[in-house]
Design a protein around this motif. Sequence first.
Motif, PDB file in Angstrom:
ATOM      1  N   SER A 122       0.853  -1.191   0.000  1.00 50.85           N
ATOM      2  CA  SER A 122       0.000   0.000   0.000  1.00 50.85           C
ATOM      3  C   SER A 122       0.884   1.234   0.000  1.00 50.85           C
ATOM      4  CB  SER A 122      -0.939   0.016   1.206  1.00 50.85           C
ATOM      5  OG  SER A 122      -0.212   0.206   2.406  1.00 50.85           O
ATOM      6  N   CYS A 123       0.305   2.346  -0.423  1.00 50.30           N
ATOM      7  CA  CYS A 123       1.059   3.598  -0.462  1.00 50.30           C
ATOM      8  C   CYS A 123       1.328   4.151   0.930  1.00 50.30           C
ATOM      9  CB  CYS A 123       0.300   4.632  -1.294  1.00 50.30           C
ATOM     10  SG  CYS A 123       0.114   4.182  -3.040  1.00 50.30           S
ATOM     11  N   GLY A 124       0.624   3.645   1.945  1.00 49.13           N
ATOM     12  CA  GLY A 124       0.866   4.094   3.298  1.00 49.13           C
ATOM     13  C   GLY A 124       2.208   3.662   3.853  1.00 49.13           C
ATOM     14  N   LEU A 125       2.929   2.814   3.138  1.00 48.04           N
ATOM     15  CA  LEU A 125       4.246   2.345   3.582  1.00 48.04           C
ATOM     16  C   LEU A 125       5.372   3.256   3.127  1.00 48.04           C
ATOM     17  CD1 LEU A 125       3.797  -1.439   2.652  1.00 48.04           C
ATOM     18  CD2 LEU A 125       3.510  -0.405   4.911  1.00 48.04           C
ATOM     19  N   ALA A 126       5.065   4.298   2.378  1.00 46.03           N
ATOM     20  CA  ALA A 126       6.104   5.108   1.743  1.00 46.03           C
ATOM     21  C   ALA A 126       7.044   5.747   2.760  1.00 46.03           C
ATOM     22  CB  ALA A 126       5.456   6.172   0.858  1.00 46.03           C
ATOM     23  N   GLU A 141      16.189  -6.548   0.049  1.00 49.37           N
ATOM     24  CA  GLU A 141      15.069  -5.722  -0.395  1.00 49.37           C
ATOM     25  C   GLU A 141      13.802  -6.068   0.397  1.00 49.37           C
ATOM     26  OE1 GLU A 141      14.814  -3.237  -2.375  1.00 49.37           O
ATOM     27  OE2 GLU A 141      16.908  -3.208  -3.073  1.00 49.37           O
ATOM     28  N   LEU A 142      13.125  -5.039   0.834  1.00 50.22           N
ATOM     29  CA  LEU A 142      11.889  -5.248   1.581  1.00 50.22           C
ATOM     30  C   LEU A 142      10.801  -5.747   0.651  1.00 50.22           C
ATOM     31  CD1 LEU A 142      11.960  -1.993   3.739  1.00 50.22           C
ATOM     32  CD2 LEU A 142      12.657  -4.302   4.407  1.00 50.22           C
ATOM     33  N   GLN A 143       9.922  -6.565   1.198  1.00 44.74           N
ATOM     34  CA  GLN A 143       8.850  -7.154   0.410  1.00 44.74           C
ATOM     35  C   GLN A 143       7.494  -6.840   1.033  1.00 44.74           C
ATOM     36  OE1 GLN A 143       9.790 -11.362   0.160  1.00 44.74           O
ATOM     37  NE2 GLN A 143      11.032 -11.051  -1.681  1.00 44.74           N
ATOM     38  N   CYS A 144       6.474  -6.879   0.200  1.00 38.39           N
ATOM     39  CA  CYS A 144       5.098  -6.704   0.660  1.00 38.39           C
ATOM     40  C   CYS A 144       4.206  -7.676  -0.106  1.00 38.39           C
ATOM     41  CB  CYS A 144       4.617  -5.261   0.469  1.00 38.39           C
ATOM     42  SG  CYS A 144       4.688  -4.650  -1.237  1.00 38.39           S
ATOM     43  N   GLN A 145       3.049  -7.915   0.423  1.00 39.15           N
ATOM     44  CA  GLN A 145       2.140  -8.924  -0.134  1.00 39.15           C
ATOM     45  C   GLN A 145       1.109  -8.272  -1.033  1.00 39.15           C
ATOM     46  OE1 GLN A 145       0.787 -12.189   2.476  1.00 39.15           O
ATOM     47  NE2 GLN A 145      -1.311 -11.636   1.887  1.00 39.15           N
ATOM     48  N   HIS A 146       1.008  -8.754  -2.255  1.00 41.02           N
ATOM     49  CA  HIS A 146       0.026  -8.259  -3.223  1.00 41.02           C
ATOM     50  C   HIS A 146      -1.353  -8.861  -2.920  1.00 41.02           C
ATOM     51  CE1 HIS A 146       2.851  -6.139  -5.828  1.00 41.02           C
ATOM     52  NE2 HIS A 146       3.692  -7.149  -5.628  1.00 41.02           N
ATOM     53  N   PRO A 147      -2.421  -8.274  -3.492  1.00 46.62           N
ATOM     54  CA  PRO A 147      -3.776  -8.795  -3.212  1.00 46.62           C
ATOM     55  C   PRO A 147      -3.934 -10.286  -3.483  1.00 46.62           C
ATOM     56  CG  PRO A 147      -3.929  -6.669  -4.285  1.00 46.62           C
ATOM     57  CD  PRO A 147      -2.475  -7.044  -4.292  1.00 46.62           C
ATOM     58  N   GLY A 148      -3.217 -10.805  -4.459  1.00 50.00           N
ATOM     59  CA  GLY A 148      -3.324 -12.228  -4.746  1.00 50.00           C
ATOM     60  C   GLY A 148      -2.600 -13.123  -3.767  1.00 50.00           C
ATOM     61  N   GLY A 149      -1.797 -12.527  -2.879  1.00 49.74           N
ATOM     62  CA  GLY A 149      -1.066 -13.313  -1.902  1.00 49.74           C
ATOM     63  C   GLY A 149       0.406 -13.458  -2.214  1.00 49.74           C
ATOM     64  N   ALA A 150       0.822 -13.092  -3.421  1.00 48.78           N
ATOM     65  CA  ALA A 150       2.220 -13.245  -3.798  1.00 48.78           C
ATOM     66  C   ALA A 150       3.045 -12.090  -3.228  1.00 48.78           C
ATOM     67  CB  ALA A 150       2.357 -13.277  -5.316  1.00 48.78           C
ATOM     68  N   LEU A 151       4.294 -12.389  -2.865  1.00 49.84           N
ATOM     69  CA  LEU A 151       5.195 -11.370  -2.349  1.00 49.84           C
ATOM     70  C   LEU A 151       5.891 -10.654  -3.498  1.00 49.84           C
ATOM     71  CD1 LEU A 151       6.849 -13.259   0.665  1.00 49.84           C
ATOM     72  CD2 LEU A 151       5.000 -11.582   0.723  1.00 49.84           C
ATOM     73  N   GLY A 152       6.082  -9.354  -3.318  1.00 54.79           N
ATOM     74  CA  GLY A 152       6.741  -8.565  -4.350  1.00 54.79           C
ATOM     75  C   GLY A 152       7.671  -7.543  -3.729  1.00 54.79           C
ATOM     76  N   ASN A 153       8.514  -6.963  -4.560  1.00 58.75           N
ATOM     77  CA  ASN A 153       9.467  -5.964  -4.107  1.00 58.75           C
ATOM     78  C   ASN A 153       8.726  -4.684  -3.714  1.00 58.75           C
ATOM     79  OD1 ASN A 153      11.390  -3.568  -4.630  1.00 58.75           O
ATOM     80  ND2 ASN A 153      12.754  -5.338  -4.502  1.00 58.75           N
ATOM     81  N   MET A 154       8.935  -4.239  -2.463  1.00 61.71           N
ATOM     82  CA  MET A 154       8.215  -3.073  -1.974  1.00 61.71           C
ATOM     83  C   MET A 154       8.660  -1.797  -2.685  1.00 61.71           C
ATOM     84  SD  MET A 154       7.826  -1.690   1.959  1.00 61.71           S
ATOM     85  CE  MET A 154       7.283  -3.299   2.514  1.00 61.71           C
ATOM     86  N   SER A 155       9.932  -1.655  -2.935  1.00 58.62           N
ATOM     87  CA  SER A 155      10.438  -0.455  -3.610  1.00 58.62           C
ATOM     88  C   SER A 155       9.839  -0.311  -5.000  1.00 58.62           C
ATOM     89  CB  SER A 155      11.964  -0.506  -3.690  1.00 58.62           C
ATOM     90  OG  SER A 155      12.537  -0.554  -2.393  1.00 58.62           O
ATOM     91  N   ALA A 156       9.778  -1.410  -5.734  1.00 58.28           N
ATOM     92  CA  ALA A 156       9.206  -1.371  -7.078  1.00 58.28           C
ATOM     93  C   ALA A 156       7.727  -1.016  -7.035  1.00 58.28           C
ATOM     94  CB  ALA A 156       9.409  -2.711  -7.771  1.00 58.28           C
ATOM     95  N   PHE A 157       7.028  -1.562  -6.059  1.00 59.99           N
ATOM     96  CA  PHE A 157       5.602  -1.248  -5.944  1.00 59.99           C
ATOM     97  C   PHE A 157       5.381   0.225  -5.659  1.00 59.99           C
ATOM     98  CE2 PHE A 157       2.093  -0.422  -3.013  1.00 59.99           C
ATOM     99  CZ  PHE A 157       1.010  -0.833  -3.773  1.00 59.99           C
ATOM    100  N   LEU A 158       6.140   0.801  -4.735  1.00 62.11           N
ATOM    101  CA  LEU A 158       5.967   2.205  -4.391  1.00 62.11           C
ATOM    102  C   LEU A 158       6.319   3.121  -5.559  1.00 62.11           C
ATOM    103  CD1 LEU A 158       7.410   2.197  -0.744  1.00 62.11           C
ATOM    104  CD2 LEU A 158       5.016   2.280  -1.435  1.00 62.11           C
ATOM    105  N   VAL A 160       6.036   2.453  -8.772  1.00 54.88           N
ATOM    106  CA  VAL A 160       5.057   2.340  -9.855  1.00 54.88           C
ATOM    107  C   VAL A 160       3.671   2.813  -9.417  1.00 54.88           C
ATOM    108  CG1 VAL A 160       3.880   0.723 -11.391  1.00 54.88           C
ATOM    109  CG2 VAL A 160       6.327   0.463 -10.946  1.00 54.88           C
ATOM    110  N   SER A 161       3.248   2.383  -8.241  1.00 59.12           N
ATOM    111  CA  SER A 161       1.866   2.630  -7.811  1.00 59.12           C
ATOM    112  C   SER A 161       1.691   3.883  -6.973  1.00 59.12           C
ATOM    113  CB  SER A 161       1.345   1.427  -7.011  1.00 59.12           C
ATOM    114  OG  SER A 161       1.430   0.232  -7.767  1.00 59.12           O
ATOM    115  N   CYS A 162       2.768   4.393  -6.397  1.00 55.20           N
ATOM    116  CA  CYS A 162       2.650   5.537  -5.483  1.00 55.20           C
ATOM    117  C   CYS A 162       3.675   6.601  -5.829  1.00 55.20           C
ATOM    118  CB  CYS A 162       2.838   5.089  -4.038  1.00 55.20           C
ATOM    119  SG  CYS A 162       1.820   3.678  -3.565  1.00 55.20           S
TER     120      CYS A 162
END
Length: 264
Positions: A122-126, A141-158, A160-162
Motif C-alpha cells: 500500500s502507499c501508506g508504507l512510503a 530488499e523489503l517485500q510486501c504482499q500483493h492482493p493475490g497473496g504473492a510477495l513482491g518488491n516493496m520499492s518497485a511497488f511504491l 510504480v503505484s505511489c
Amino acid sequence: MGATRARLLWSCLLLSLVLLHESRSQDLTCTVFPSNVDWTQTFNDTCLNFSGLGLSLLRTQPLKASQVQVLDLSRNRLQALPGVFFANLEKLQTLIVTHNQLASVDQSLGLLCDLELRVDCSCGLASWHDIRQKNCSGEQELQCQHPGGALGNMSAFLQVSCPPGLAPGIIGAIVAGTIFLALVVSGSVLAWRLQRHRRDSGQGLSKVQSSQDAPRSVTGFLSKNNSQRPGPKAPDTPPGRSSQDYENVCISQLAEDCSWSAPR
C-alpha cells in the motif's frame, strides 16, 4: 568421498527441516486471545496472536509485552500503526499486519532494522520505507504482499503505484482542505444573500410604513369646501323685474299701507 558428501547433504536437509518445523511451530503456538483484550495488562508470552478480533491499537500507551518476539495483528481493519504502541517491544522480531487497510506506518518503526514487517502492499508504507532504507543499509530488499497473496518488491511497488504526491495522507489532506474551503465559501455566500434579503425586506417595509404614516394634505379639500360653500340663494327673478313687481304691489295696495320689505 561420495558417502561423505551424501551424509553432508543429508545433514543439511535435516537441519533445514528442523528449522522450518521450529519456525512453523512458533507461529502455530502463539497464544490466541478473545476479542475483549485488555491492552493495559502485562503479556509475558513470546508470541501473541490478536488476528481477526477487530481491535484498535492504543495511541497514547505502549503495549506491555517486553518478551514478545512475534506479534500477529492481521485482519483487524487497522488503518495506522502508531509508534507509541510498539515503543517497549525491544525483542520484537516479526510483526504481522497483513489484511489491514493501512494508510500510515509510524516512522519510528523504520528505525527497527531487525524487525520483519509482513504487510500488504500500500502507499501508506512510503514514509516507513524511506526511513528504513536510509537507516538500515545493507539489508535485503523489503517485500510486501500483493492482493493475490504473492510477495513482491516493496520499492518497485511504491515507485510504480505511489508516485510522489499521491500518498493517502496527502490526498486526504487535499480533500479535507477542499471540502473546508467549499463550506467556507458557500457559508459566506449564504450569509451575504440572507443579509441582502433582510435589508431589501426592511427597506420595502420602511417605504410602506412611510407611505401609510405620512400626513395627507387637506389643502385641496379646504379650498374646495371654501369655494363651493353654498351662500344665500338669490331669487330666481330676471334682472329688472323685481322693482317693477314691487311697484305694482305697492300701487295696488297703497291704500292698505304697503310695506317695502324685501321678500324672504
